[in-house]
Design an enzyme around this catalytic site. Structure first.
Site, mmCIF file in Angstrom:
data_model
loop_
_atom_site.group_PDB
_atom_site.id
_atom_site.type_symbol
_atom_site.label_atom_id
_atom_site.label_comp_id
_atom_site.label_asym_id
_atom_site.label_seq_id
_atom_site.Cartn_x
_atom_site.Cartn_y
_atom_site.Cartn_z
ATOM 1 N N GLY A 41 10.393 40.164 41.289
ATOM 2 C CA GLY A 41 11.786 40.690 40.743
ATOM 3 C C GLY A 41 12.865 39.684 40.529
ATOM 4 O O GLY A 41 13.178 39.350 39.534
ATOM 5 N N ARG A 42 12.958 38.680 41.529
ATOM 6 C CA ARG A 42 14.018 38.025 41.425
ATOM 7 C C ARG A 42 13.812 36.641 40.559
ATOM 8 O O ARG A 42 14.643 35.862 40.383
ATOM 9 C CB ARG A 42 14.720 37.423 42.764
ATOM 10 N N GLU A 81 17.826 53.749 42.571
ATOM 11 C CA GLU A 81 19.343 53.286 41.778
ATOM 12 C C GLU A 81 18.983 53.416 40.173
ATOM 13 O O GLU A 81 19.837 53.831 39.591
ATOM 14 C CB GLU A 81 19.811 51.989 42.339
ATOM 15 N N LYS A 127 9.930 47.888 37.723
ATOM 16 C CA LYS A 127 8.262 47.702 37.554
ATOM 17 C C LYS A 127 7.601 49.181 37.967
ATOM 18 O O LYS A 127 6.466 49.473 37.408
ATOM 19 C CB LYS A 127 8.203 46.645 38.869
ATOM 20 N N HIS A 177 41.625 25.945 43.291
ATOM 21 C CA HIS A 177 42.824 26.510 43.647
ATOM 22 C C HIS A 177 42.557 27.605 44.680
ATOM 23 O O HIS A 177 43.523 28.556 44.564
ATOM 24 C CB HIS A 177 43.430 27.070 42.162
ATOM 25 N N GLU A 234 17.120 35.969 49.311
ATOM 26 C CA GLU A 234 16.205 36.800 49.613
ATOM 27 C C GLU A 234 14.927 36.276 49.732
ATOM 28 O O GLU A 234 14.096 36.874 50.208
ATOM 29 C CB GLU A 234 16.177 37.860 48.027
ATOM 30 N N LYS A 275 16.434 50.856 52.381
ATOM 31 C CA LYS A 275 16.333 51.719 51.179
ATOM 32 C C LYS A 275 15.624 53.163 51.796
ATOM 33 O O LYS A 275 15.867 54.038 51.540
ATOM 34 C CB LYS A 275 15.329 51.337 50.158
#
Length: 523
Positions: free
Chosen positions: A269-270, A215, A209, A386, A355, A513
């Site tokens: 964002g999410r 990153e 954005k 399992h 979040e 961050k």
């Protein structure tokens, strides 16, 4: 208008639920089903091709009635209206929360700052369609005149997890393009991707954005440097496109302004895969399938807006989660999709849920004195049976489970699917009903283990009474996946309203961050 600030623990309904819990904590699922032969029908909701059976929960109709009273007391209905209409319910960031607008086919305007956002959304969708069709048809050429064979999505968080999860979930519908995702700043991650692709035939989608996310920009610069070893700066525009608000930064990177897809600050964002952030989805499965994904989510949006709370799937699931989290002190809940295609769904929901609702300050700015966000985890069935499901069957923790299944397979191996569904239903029954001492004794006797009965009997008994929901679709399609994701989004919203927290900021993400940046500067 912002949401109302109502402390749930100070409501009449919460007080009644607390008193009711003293009886409900002793409910036994076996007994509840014995008393009510119609229990499964009474506690099931149908919507289109989706069936949600929540009968295997430690509830009665009184429990549901009280939970719905809680939803009414915290003014959930009014909150839903504000959620869909563009009110700035993300008050800490002074933003609307309008990912639902991205999939709305209605002609009704949705206003932000007095302007209808629908025209911009439709323009962006047309641009996505034209671009996707050009790339998938082979008309978009790289710098040597070759068609695109590979897509690399460069992003992190919601700009990575959502598209990656959907692309993998819908790979049955994929076209000839190969799609890759680069997110982690770990250099080994990006290096491995670069080994598998050809610069002449790869298109890179940079999703940020702000176009400043460390990153993402670090990875984008590394990939551009790699690309320029075999191409020139004039070729960047043929192989890099961006999803961003920061036109200037994108232009400085070398991406043609015509190849910038817009983002808006009212999309978190999410929850952004429905926007141009979903460009890699559209490229991977085709724009028509991307539209089906949106259409499925809109189906759930309409259901959530219009349905009474007692027949409202996201509301019921959210209320059940509150019931276990705040009254039974169950800190986690499991998501268990019985489809290998949905392997990344639990990870996606971890971000979406934790979040959003991992907050300790309420909407009044006060520290909460009750539990909020649940810890979400899981895996795919039958693999999980399992592995960690031993803890559910024999462990000491109460962990509600969402079982997600599909009646029909995508491929023609009916025998496999029959066994898969048998496990899907059997695990729900096993968790709910367990195995008595008498049943275990009979099993040992039948298996000719009479001489070991005294030794093994305690280990063969299962208490059961573990709650679960059955979320069953006809088939895994873009439409059904859209419904599923929309369902969880609205569950998250409902929980946030009840807990009186802001679900759409994420200041906790920023702290690490900031410190990392300081360390880099100081070093």
């Amino acid at each position: 208008m912002p949401l109302q600030n109502i402390n749930p623990t100070e409501t009449t309904a919460w007080d009644k639920l607390t008193k009711h819990f003293n009886e409900a904590k002793n409910y036994e699922l076996k007994e509840l089903f014995r008393k009510n032969k119609n229990r499964q029908d009474d506690f099931s909701i149908l919507l289109d091709e989706l069936s949600v059976d929540y009968s295997k929960n430690r509830i009665t109709q009184e429990t549901i009635d009280l939970l719905i009273s809680l939803a009414e007391e915290v003014q959930l209905k009014e909150a839903i209206e504000k959620y869909f209409s563009g009110d700035k319910i993300n008050a800490t960031e002074n933003r609307a929360v309008l990912h639902t607008a991205l999939r709305s086919s209605s002609d009704t305007p949705i206003l932000v700052e007095g302007k209808d956002v629908k025209p911009k959304i439709n323009t962006a969708l047309r641009k996505m369609k034209a671009f996707s069709n050009k790339v998938t048809s082979g008309k978009w050429k790289g710098y040597t005149g070759k068609s695109i064979t590979d897509i690399v999505n460069i992003g992190i968080g919601g700009s990575d997890l959502g598209p990656k999860m959907v692309v993998e979930a819908l790979q049955f519908y994929k076209n000839k393009l190969n799609t890759h995702f680069v997110s982690n700043i770990d250099g080994d991650h990006v290096s491995d991707i670069l080994k598998t692709i050809n610069p002449e035939t790869t298109l890179f989608v940079v999703v940020s954005k702000s176009f400043t996310t460390q990153e993402t920009i670090n990875n984008a610069n590394t990939i551009r440097d790699w690309f320029l070893k075999s191409a020139t700066v004039f070729d960047v525009s043929k192989h890099f496109v961006a999803v961003s608000c920061n036109t200037k930064a994108v232009d400085n990177f070398g991406i043609d302004k015509k190849n910038i897809f817009p983002m808006w600050d009212w999309v978190g964002g999410r929850f952004s895969l429905w926007s141009t952030v979903g460009l890699s989805i559209s490229l991977s499965i085709g724009f028509d399938n991307f539209k089906e994904l949106l259409r499925g989510a809109e189906k759930m949006d309409d259901h959530f807006k219009a349905s009474d709370f007692d027949k409202n799937i996201p509301v019921i699931l959210a209320l059940l989660s509150v019931w276990y989290n705040n009254f039974f002190d169950a800190e986690t809940e499991m998501v268990l999709p019985y489809s290998e295609y949905l392997e990344k769904l639990p990870a996606y929901l971890q971000q979406a849920v934790m979040e959003s609702n991992g907050k300790d300050i309420d909407r009044n700015g006060n520290e909460v004195d009750y539990q909020t966000g649940t810890i979400v985890w899981g895996g795919t069935g039958v693999n999980s049976q399992h592995a960690f499901m031993q803890l559910l069957h024999h462990g000491t923790k109460l962990i509600p489970v969402d079982f997600i299944g599909f009646k029909e397979p995508l491929h023609s191996l009916e025998d496999h699917h029959e066994k898969l569904l048998a496990n899907y239903f059997a695990q729900q029954d096993a968790l709910a009903y367990g195995k008595t001492k008498e049943e275990a004794h009979l099993d040992l006797k039948t298996n000719n283990q009479l001489n070991q009965i005294n030794k093994l009997l305690p280990y063969k008994v299962f208490k059961g009474n573990h709650p679960s929901n059955s979320i069953l679709f006809k088939k895994l399609t873009p439409f059904s996946l859209g419904m599923l994701l929309g369902m969880y989004e609205h569950k998250i919203f409902t929980q946030g309203v009840i807990w009186n927290i802001f679900s759409y900021d994420q200041f906790g993400v920023e702290l690490g961050k900031e410190l990392a940046q300081k360390k880099l500067i100081n070093d």
